[in-house]
Design a protein around this motif. Structure first.
Motif, PDB file in Angstrom:
ATOM      1  N   UNK A 311      13.586 -16.913  10.379  1.00  0.00           N
ATOM      2  CA  UNK A 311      12.420 -16.242  10.266  1.00  0.00           C
ATOM      3  C   UNK A 311      12.586 -14.912   9.454  1.00  0.00           C
ATOM      4  N   UNK A 312      13.259 -14.746   8.952  1.00  0.00           N
ATOM      5  CA  UNK A 312      13.470 -13.474   8.190  1.00  0.00           C
ATOM      6  C   UNK A 312      12.888 -13.352   6.624  1.00  0.00           C
ATOM      7  N   UNK A 313      12.517 -14.673   6.231  1.00  0.00           N
ATOM      8  CA  UNK A 313      12.091 -15.027   4.862  1.00  0.00           C
ATOM      9  C   UNK A 313      10.589 -14.141   4.581  1.00  0.00           C
ATOM     10  N   UNK A 314      10.352 -13.786   3.436  1.00  0.00           N
ATOM     11  CA  UNK A 314       9.093 -13.247   3.083  1.00  0.00           C
ATOM     12  C   UNK A 314       8.267 -13.957   1.739  1.00  0.00           C
ATOM     13  N   UNK A 315       7.167 -14.266   2.262  1.00  0.00           N
ATOM     14  CA  UNK A 315       6.541 -15.041   1.097  1.00  0.00           C
ATOM     15  C   UNK A 315       5.462 -14.224   0.179  1.00  0.00           C
ATOM     16  N   UNK A 316       5.756 -12.840   0.440  1.00  0.00           N
ATOM     17  CA  UNK A 316       4.928 -12.024  -0.473  1.00  0.00           C
ATOM     18  C   UNK A 316       5.162 -12.369  -1.999  1.00  0.00           C
ATOM     19  N   UNK A 317       6.058 -12.544  -2.687  1.00  0.00           N
ATOM     20  CA  UNK A 317       6.468 -12.705  -3.927  1.00  0.00           C
ATOM     21  C   UNK A 317       5.557 -13.924  -4.325  1.00  0.00           C
ATOM     22  N   UNK A 318       5.318 -14.986  -3.588  1.00  0.00           N
ATOM     23  CA  UNK A 318       4.725 -16.569  -4.012  1.00  0.00           C
ATOM     24  C   UNK A 318       3.166 -16.117  -3.841  1.00  0.00           C
ATOM     25  N   UNK A 319       2.707 -15.193  -2.495  1.00  0.00           N
ATOM     26  CA  UNK A 319       1.410 -14.917  -2.495  1.00  0.00           C
ATOM     27  C   UNK A 319       0.860 -14.154  -3.829  1.00  0.00           C
ATOM     28  N   UNK A 320       1.828 -13.051  -4.168  1.00  0.00           N
ATOM     29  CA  UNK A 320       1.365 -12.481  -5.440  1.00  0.00           C
ATOM     30  C   UNK A 320       1.277 -13.406  -6.708  1.00  0.00           C
ATOM     31  N   UNK A 321       2.184 -14.527  -6.725  1.00  0.00           N
ATOM     32  CA  UNK A 321       2.012 -15.553  -7.664  1.00  0.00           C
ATOM     33  C   UNK A 321       0.660 -16.306  -7.605  1.00  0.00           C
ATOM     34  N   UNK A 322       0.076 -16.342  -6.452  1.00  0.00           N
ATOM     35  CA  UNK A 322      -1.208 -16.951  -6.218  1.00  0.00           C
ATOM     36  C   UNK A 322      -2.258 -16.269  -6.698  1.00  0.00           C
ATOM     37  N   UNK A 323      -2.242 -14.907  -6.338  1.00  0.00           N
ATOM     38  CA  UNK A 323      -3.014 -13.916  -6.931  1.00  0.00           C
ATOM     39  C   UNK A 323      -3.230 -14.039  -8.408  1.00  0.00           C
ATOM     40  N   UNK A 324      -2.197 -14.109  -9.285  1.00  0.00           N
ATOM     41  CA  UNK A 324      -2.285 -14.258 -10.656  1.00  0.00           C
ATOM     42  C   UNK A 324      -2.858 -15.761 -11.047  1.00  0.00           C
ATOM     43  N   UNK A 325      -2.574 -16.707 -10.259  1.00  0.00           N
ATOM     44  CA  UNK A 325      -3.221 -18.121 -10.484  1.00  0.00           C
ATOM     45  C   UNK A 325      -4.513 -17.891 -10.305  1.00  0.00           C
ATOM     46  N   UNK A 326      -5.084 -17.431  -9.391  1.00  0.00           N
ATOM     47  CA  UNK A 326      -6.541 -17.119  -9.195  1.00  0.00           C
ATOM     48  C   UNK A 326      -7.334 -16.665 -10.500  1.00  0.00           C
ATOM     49  N   UNK A 327      -6.483 -15.476 -10.680  1.00  0.00           N
ATOM     50  CA  UNK A 327      -6.866 -14.628 -11.943  1.00  0.00           C
ATOM     51  C   UNK A 327      -7.138 -15.658 -13.130  1.00  0.00           C
ATOM     52  N   UNK A 328      -6.002 -16.346 -13.389  1.00  0.00           N
ATOM     53  CA  UNK A 328      -6.199 -17.244 -14.533  1.00  0.00           C
ATOM     54  C   UNK A 328      -7.225 -18.415 -14.237  1.00  0.00           C
ATOM     55  N   UNK A 329      -7.474 -18.845 -13.174  1.00  0.00           N
ATOM     56  CA  UNK A 329      -8.522 -19.860 -13.034  1.00  0.00           C
ATOM     57  C   UNK A 329      -9.858 -19.501 -13.168  1.00  0.00           C
ATOM     58  N   UNK A 330      -9.868 -18.079 -13.196  1.00  0.00           N
ATOM     59  CA  UNK A 330     -11.229 -17.430 -13.216  1.00  0.00           C
ATOM     60  C   UNK A 330     -11.844 -17.134 -11.846  1.00  0.00           C
ATOM     61  N   UNK A 331     -11.117 -17.401 -10.895  1.00  0.00           N
ATOM     62  CA  UNK A 331     -11.477 -17.022  -9.489  1.00  0.00           C
ATOM     63  C   UNK A 331     -11.326 -15.531  -9.044  1.00  0.00           C
ATOM     64  N   UNK A 332     -12.274 -14.777  -9.630  1.00  0.00           N
ATOM     65  CA  UNK A 332     -11.916 -13.271  -9.510  1.00  0.00           C
ATOM     66  C   UNK A 332     -12.208 -12.731  -7.751  1.00  0.00           C
ATOM     67  N   UNK A 333     -13.166 -13.207  -7.475  1.00  0.00           N
ATOM     68  CA  UNK A 333     -13.664 -13.044  -6.176  1.00  0.00           C
ATOM     69  C   UNK A 333     -12.361 -13.278  -5.218  1.00  0.00           C
ATOM     70  N   UNK A 334     -11.375 -14.495  -5.295  1.00  0.00           N
ATOM     71  CA  UNK A 334     -10.507 -14.893  -4.471  1.00  0.00           C
ATOM     72  C   UNK A 334      -9.519 -14.064  -4.871  1.00  0.00           C
ATOM     73  N   UNK A 335      -9.089 -13.563  -6.170  1.00  0.00           N
ATOM     74  CA  UNK A 335      -8.092 -13.015  -6.522  1.00  0.00           C
ATOM     75  C   UNK A 335      -8.078 -11.617  -5.942  1.00  0.00           C
ATOM     76  N   UNK A 336      -9.368 -10.731  -5.809  1.00  0.00           N
ATOM     77  CA  UNK A 336      -9.666  -9.349  -5.242  1.00  0.00           C
ATOM     78  C   UNK A 336      -9.520  -9.800  -3.715  1.00  0.00           C
ATOM     79  N   UNK A 337     -10.006 -10.507  -3.128  1.00  0.00           N
ATOM     80  CA  UNK A 337      -9.984 -10.815  -1.761  1.00  0.00           C
ATOM     81  C   UNK A 337      -8.316 -10.980  -1.082  1.00  0.00           C
TER      82      UNK A 337
END
Length: 368
Positions: A311-337
């Motif tokens: 239970x010590x793993x952190x998902x932050x890096x992959x969540x940050x990757x999702x933020x960049x994916x949202x930007x790429x897809x043009x989902x700016x509101x989702x990226x900012x949220x």
């Protein structure tokens, strides 16, 4: 680097090895929840699983990197990649590097968020400078040829070139610097960033690092609104400045506004390590690799096999990757949220020993 938004996006993904499957499952769930919160049913991701790494080797008779995976990523122009095991003797230091090589992903950026919420990007060329590994041992056949040429043809006598020594060449091109600058300007426009800083080490390497500055300033003239030699230059209200590595370290870079830093590859490694350490981002950083109209998004940590089932793993890096994916897809509101929710979650959990479950609960709360 950004495509036009549609109602549905097909996104290939690689679960990854080690902690990858658990982290990827959570990251995909978060992505779907944020899209639903921001757009209702108007936008959604259709996930397409592809294989790379240990699972690929098991299914494709030892092929860690099947051609089918490349074809799918090339078709959909993007992919979310989990942490992948590096096979011994494959020819690359990791399969992530192999992916970049095969897909022609020439450049990459790493995104950080400072303690006061500013976005900081380190942008670099993956195909130049020391990472291309032009290096030789002087007691090898090729190394001896090069040492002899340096001594006899170029008159390099100030270096003893001892028998047990190594040599490395630093390669940088004007076209590579121009590509970095144009990519930085495009990225700044897409993220509404008003600062670009070119970082160099020309006081130690006046020809190679000095050329980065000269070529960058020459390229800026094509875009700049001020034609004199003053700095910073301005492109569509984006300030482009130059600083040495010493200036970078003697100024508080995490307190200024959103900024993109560009530099030669090896120097970018130093900048990344500085931000990772100073911002406490170990195992929390993602990287976006791009080129040929393709982007892949990945965490910068490995598969962390020792933490599987923990239970010590952190998902932050992959969540940050999702933020960049949202930007790429043009989902700016989702990226900012998601950026805001992740920042608030980390802020509330700062300096506390947290579990994966605690992080999930906190991010769910901050996302509302």
């Amino acid at each position: 680097m950004t495509i036009q938004p549609n109602q549905e996006f097909c996104v290939p993904y690689v679960e990854g090895d080690g902690v990858g499957p658990e982290l990827m499952s959570y990251a995909r769930t978060v992505a779907e929840q944020v899209l639903k919160k921001c757009y209702g049913e108007q936008r959604r991701i259709i996930w397409k699983a592809v294989l790379c790494g240990e699972k690929a080797a098991a299914q494709y008779q030892g092929d860690w990197f099947p051609e089918e995976t490349l074809n799918v990523i090339e078709q959909y122009k993007c992919a979310l990649i989990g942490p992948i095991t590096a096979p011994i003797g494959y020819g690359f230091k990791s399969l992530n590097v192999a992916l970049r090589h095969e897909l022609g992903l020439r450049a990459s950026y790493t995104r950080y968020v400072s303690h006061n919420g500013n976005a900081l990007y380190v942008l670099r060329d993956n195909s130049e400078d020391l990472p291309i590994k032009l290096e030789w041992q002087t007691n090898s056949f090729d190394g001896n040829l090069l040492a002899t040429f340096l001594k006899e043809e170029l008159g390099v006598n100030k270096v003893p070139l001892a028998e047990k020594s190594v040599m490395a060449l630093k390669y940088i091109s004007e076209s590579g610097v121009d590509m970095l600058l144009s990519s930085a300007i495009e990225l700044a426009k897409s993220r509404n960033i008003k600062n670009i800083t070119i970082v160099h080490h020309a006081n130690s390497l006046p020809i190679s690092e000095g050329s980065v500055v000269r070529w960058a300033l020459s390229s800026i003239k094509r875009y700049s609104q001020n034609s004199d030699d003053s700095l910073p230059k301005y492109v569509d209200d984006i300030a482009i400045d130059v600083c040495s590595l010493l200036q970078f370290f003697t100024q508080n870079r995490t307190e200024q506004g959103d900024t993109i830093y560009i530099s030669a590859n090896y120097l970018a490694t130093i900048l990344n390590e500085y931000f990772t350490g100073s911002l406490g981002q170990l195992n929390k950083v993602s990287q976006t690799n791009f080129g040929n109209d393709i982007c892949i998004f990945e965490p910068k940590h490995g598969p962390l096999h020792s933490l599987v089932g923990s239970d010590e793993i952190t998902p932050v890096a992959l969540i940050n990757a999702v933020v960049s994916l949202f930007y790429h897809l043009g989902c700016l509101e989702a990226a900012n949220c998601l950026t805001k929710g992740l920042f608030e979650a980390e802020k509330s959990l700062k300096d506390n020993m947290i579990s994966f479950k605690q992080f999930q609960e906190t991010l769910a709360f901050t996302l509302g």
